[in-house]
Design an enzyme around this catalytic site. Sequence first.
Site, short mmCIF file in Angstrom:
data_model
loop_
_atom_site.label_atom_id
_atom_site.label_comp_id
_atom_site.label_asym_id
_atom_site.label_seq_id
_atom_site.Cartn_x
_atom_site.Cartn_y
_atom_site.Cartn_z
N ILE A 166 0.82 -1.23 0.00
CA ILE A 166 0.00 0.00 0.00
C ILE A 166 0.85 1.27 0.00
CG2 ILE A 166 -2.10 -1.02 0.98
CD1 ILE A 166 -1.26 0.34 3.70
N ALA A 181 -4.84 -3.34 5.89
CA ALA A 181 -3.39 -3.59 5.81
C ALA A 181 -2.66 -2.81 6.89
CB ALA A 181 -2.87 -3.18 4.43
N ALA A 182 -1.84 -3.52 7.64
CA ALA A 182 -1.09 -2.86 8.72
C ALA A 182 -0.05 -3.82 9.26
CB ALA A 182 -2.04 -2.47 9.86
N THR A 227 -8.14 0.69 15.86
CA THR A 227 -8.09 -0.16 17.05
C THR A 227 -8.41 0.63 18.32
OG1 THR A 227 -6.51 -1.31 18.49
CG2 THR A 227 -5.57 0.24 16.97
N ASP A 228 -8.89 -0.07 19.33
CA ASP A 228 -9.14 0.59 20.62
C ASP A 228 -7.83 1.02 21.29
OD1 ASP A 228 -8.19 -1.92 21.36
OD2 ASP A 228 -9.83 -2.38 22.74
N GLU A 229 -6.70 0.48 20.80
CA GLU A 229 -5.42 0.80 21.44
C GLU A 229 -5.05 2.27 21.27
OE1 GLU A 229 -2.33 -2.15 21.13
OE2 GLU A 229 -3.79 -3.73 20.75
N TYR A 285 3.10 0.74 17.85
CA TYR A 285 1.96 0.26 17.05
C TYR A 285 0.75 1.19 17.22
CZ TYR A 285 -2.38 -2.29 16.16
OH TYR A 285 -3.64 -2.63 15.74
N LYS A 335 -1.20 3.78 14.54
CA LYS A 335 -2.63 3.67 14.20
C LYS A 335 -3.34 4.99 14.52
CE LYS A 335 -4.57 0.45 12.94
NZ LYS A 335 -4.81 -0.04 11.54
N PRO A 386 4.02 -18.61 27.55
CA PRO A 386 4.65 -17.42 28.14
C PRO A 386 3.63 -16.32 28.46
CG PRO A 386 5.01 -17.50 25.75
CD PRO A 386 4.20 -18.69 26.10
N ARG A 401 -8.13 -7.62 28.42
CA ARG A 401 -8.49 -7.26 27.04
C ARG A 401 -9.97 -7.55 26.87
NH1 ARG A 401 -4.39 -5.12 27.69
NH2 ARG A 401 -2.48 -5.15 26.47
N ASP A 437 7.63 -8.76 31.68
CA ASP A 437 6.49 -8.05 31.12
C ASP A 437 6.86 -7.32 29.83
OD1 ASP A 437 3.89 -7.24 31.03
OD2 ASP A 437 3.93 -6.13 32.92
N HIS A 446 3.41 -1.99 28.82
CA HIS A 446 2.23 -2.86 28.67
C HIS A 446 0.92 -2.20 29.12
CE1 HIS A 446 0.90 -7.36 29.17
NE2 HIS A 446 0.14 -6.68 28.33
P1 NAD Z 1 -2.54 -9.18 10.40
O1 NAD Z 1 -1.18 -8.81 10.86
O2 NAD Z 1 -3.05 -10.56 10.62
O3 NAD Z 1 -2.66 -8.89 8.82
C1 NAD Z 1 -2.17 -7.74 8.23
C2 NAD Z 1 -2.17 -7.95 6.72
O4 NAD Z 1 -1.69 -6.73 6.11
C3 NAD Z 1 -1.24 -9.07 6.25
O5 NAD Z 1 -1.88 -9.86 5.28
C4 NAD Z 1 -0.06 -8.33 5.64
O6 NAD Z 1 0.59 -9.03 4.60
C5 NAD Z 1 -0.72 -7.07 5.13
N1 NAD Z 1 0.22 -5.94 5.01
C6 NAD Z 1 1.13 -5.51 5.92
N2 NAD Z 1 1.82 -4.48 5.42
C7 NAD Z 1 1.32 -4.22 4.18
C8 NAD Z 1 1.60 -3.26 3.17
N3 NAD Z 1 2.57 -2.34 3.33
N4 NAD Z 1 0.89 -3.29 2.03
C9 NAD Z 1 -0.08 -4.22 1.84
N5 NAD Z 1 -0.39 -5.16 2.74
C10 NAD Z 1 0.30 -5.16 3.91
O7 NAD Z 1 -3.49 -8.10 11.07
P2 NAD Z 1 -5.01 -8.24 11.58
O8 NAD Z 1 -4.99 -8.74 12.96
O9 NAD Z 1 -5.80 -8.93 10.54
O10 NAD Z 1 -5.43 -6.70 11.64
C11 NAD Z 1 -6.04 -6.07 10.53
C12 NAD Z 1 -6.35 -4.63 10.90
O11 NAD Z 1 -7.21 -4.59 12.03
C13 NAD Z 1 -5.11 -3.82 11.27
O12 NAD Z 1 -5.24 -2.53 10.71
C14 NAD Z 1 -5.16 -3.76 12.80
O13 NAD Z 1 -4.56 -2.58 13.27
C15 NAD Z 1 -6.66 -3.76 13.04
N6 NAD Z 1 -7.10 -4.33 14.32
C16 NAD Z 1 -6.69 -5.58 14.70
C17 NAD Z 1 -7.18 -6.13 15.90
C18 NAD Z 1 -6.79 -7.53 16.33
O14 NAD Z 1 -7.14 -7.94 17.44
N7 NAD Z 1 -6.08 -8.30 15.53
C19 NAD Z 1 -8.07 -5.40 16.68
C20 NAD Z 1 -8.47 -4.13 16.27
C21 NAD Z 1 -7.98 -3.62 15.07
P1 TYD Z 2 -1.73 -9.62 21.85
O1 TYD Z 2 -2.47 -10.81 21.33
O2 TYD Z 2 -0.34 -9.37 21.38
O3 TYD Z 2 -2.67 -8.37 21.57
P2 TYD Z 2 -2.54 -6.83 22.11
O4 TYD Z 2 -1.20 -6.63 22.68
O5 TYD Z 2 -2.71 -6.06 20.83
O6 TYD Z 2 -3.64 -6.64 23.06
O7 TYD Z 2 -1.69 -9.72 23.44
C1 TYD Z 2 -2.87 -9.80 24.22
C2 TYD Z 2 -2.47 -9.78 25.68
O8 TYD Z 2 -1.74 -10.97 25.97
C3 TYD Z 2 -1.54 -8.63 26.03
O9 TYD Z 2 -1.87 -8.17 27.33
C4 TYD Z 2 -0.16 -9.26 26.05
C5 TYD Z 2 -0.43 -10.69 26.48
N1 TYD Z 2 0.50 -11.70 25.94
C6 TYD Z 2 1.14 -12.61 26.80
O10 TYD Z 2 0.94 -12.57 28.04
N2 TYD Z 2 1.98 -13.53 26.27
C7 TYD Z 2 2.24 -13.60 24.92
O11 TYD Z 2 3.05 -14.46 24.50
C8 TYD Z 2 1.55 -12.69 24.06
C9 TYD Z 2 1.78 -12.72 22.59
C10 TYD Z 2 0.69 -11.77 24.61
#
Ligand code: NAD
Ligand code: TYD
Length: 346
Positions: A61, A83-84, A126-128, A154, A158, A209, A218, A276, A280
């Site tokens: 992108i 994409a991210a 994201t809520d983050e 991260y 966002k 871990p 979460r 940790d 965090h």
């Molecule tokens: P993911 O890491 O599983 O997938 C990301 C995808 O983006 C991958 O297929 C990767 O190849 C593609 N990508 C990365 N860089 C790119 C680039 N420069 N150009 C084109 N494609 C690229 O992520 P996800 O968990 O599916 O998250 C998707 C979106 O949702 C993200 O924007 C993330 O911030 C947001 N989000 C995720 C969560 C969650 O719990 N996973 C929660 C809230 C919001």
């Molecule tokens: P994660 O799935 O990485 O999502 P996010 O950090 O975006 O919320 O982690 C979820 C929670 O789990 C977070 O508090 C960190 C914790 N965590 C562990 O305790 N051990 C692990 O190996 C991972 C990946 C996450």
Amino acid sequence: MSTILVTGGAGFIGANFVYLQLEKHPEDRIVCIDKLTYAGNLHTLDKAMQSPNFRFEKIDICDREAVFAIFKEERPDIVVNFAAESHVDRSIENPGVFLQTNIVGTQVLMDASREYKVKRYHQVSTDEVYGDLPLDRPDLLFTETTPLKTSSPYSSSKAGADLLVNAYHRTFGLPTTISRCSNNYGPYQFPEKLIPLMIANALANKPLPVYGEGLNVRDWLYVEDHCKAIDLIIRQGKVGEVYNIGGHNEMRNIDIVKIIIKALGKSEDLITYVADRKGHDMRYAIDPTKIHNELGWLPETMFAEGIQKTIAWYLSNKDWWEKIVSGEYVHYFEKMYGERLKKSQK
Ligand code: NAD
Ligand code: TYD
């Protein structure tokens, strides 16, 4: 009939969204672009590839020329940007790529959306971006007006993208929407995130871990519910608005890990407390009142059901994730966890 350009569709949530669209809106065309980073897996889209309404192109992108070319050819009505770079731990190791993809990539997509006059640009956020909440104030939840106050590279990237989306709406009149969702779980999640990592490690009888004391909270949502919310927002949501998405499902990490252990018939001795995460976030909790009141969205899959479905999916799709955990991921795991695990065993 609309053409929907989905970015990041070879990743976890994007792929689930592609499948929801193909099923719910068979009249629409889906064009998916993805750079196929470590987190993207083209096999995830194998079934989608069989649909005549689906096209995939490997595109970064941030690559302005390639992005403009596909917009010119496909003239999408709607753009949904998944994409991210999405993993907090990786952003602590290497922030640069997060700023590039998450902010610059968003700018490129919005420039193309302006040029080719898309009817809706949707940013998946994201809520983050709201930072974290204290454990002792369960009354506090994130609303759409909670100030942005990020903790990790991260979440900062966002939040930067969200601010840019609002600027493109106000300055250029780009018809945008933003959704901010809580933690997702479900099929196709890369096994670096908490739930799939714990499932994969437990099945292999490897240490689980847990960061710190495992007390971080979460707000977990089944991925399909997130995708349904985005589907509603892009079709019925109000331009210029932000929508929070979450299902009032706050859980401590340690409790999630214990549920997984029990479901797989493993021993809690596998739990290994490790150093940790830096910076965090303690607790995330979403107030989804706005999307409920305005668009009638409600989560459909409760956690007790969703986690069993997820575990069942990982059990019956071992070929999908075993390839991942035996490849490049081995080095990643060693780098991220090697020292931490060694120290915790002393
Ligand atoms: P993911 O890491 O599983 O997938 C990301 C995808 O983006 C991958 O297929 C990767 O190849 C593609 N990508 C990365 N860089 C790119 C680039 N420069 N150009 C084109 N494609 C690229 O992520 P996800 O968990 O599916 O998250 C998707 C979106 O949702 C993200 O924007 C993330 O911030 C947001 N989000 C995720 C969560 C969650 O719990 N996973 C929660 C809230 C919001
Ligand atoms: P994660 O799935 O990485 O999502 P996010 O950090 O975006 O919320 O982690 C979820 C929670 O789990 C977070 O508090 C960190 C914790 N965590 C562990 O305790 N051990 C692990 O190996 C991972 C990946 C996450």
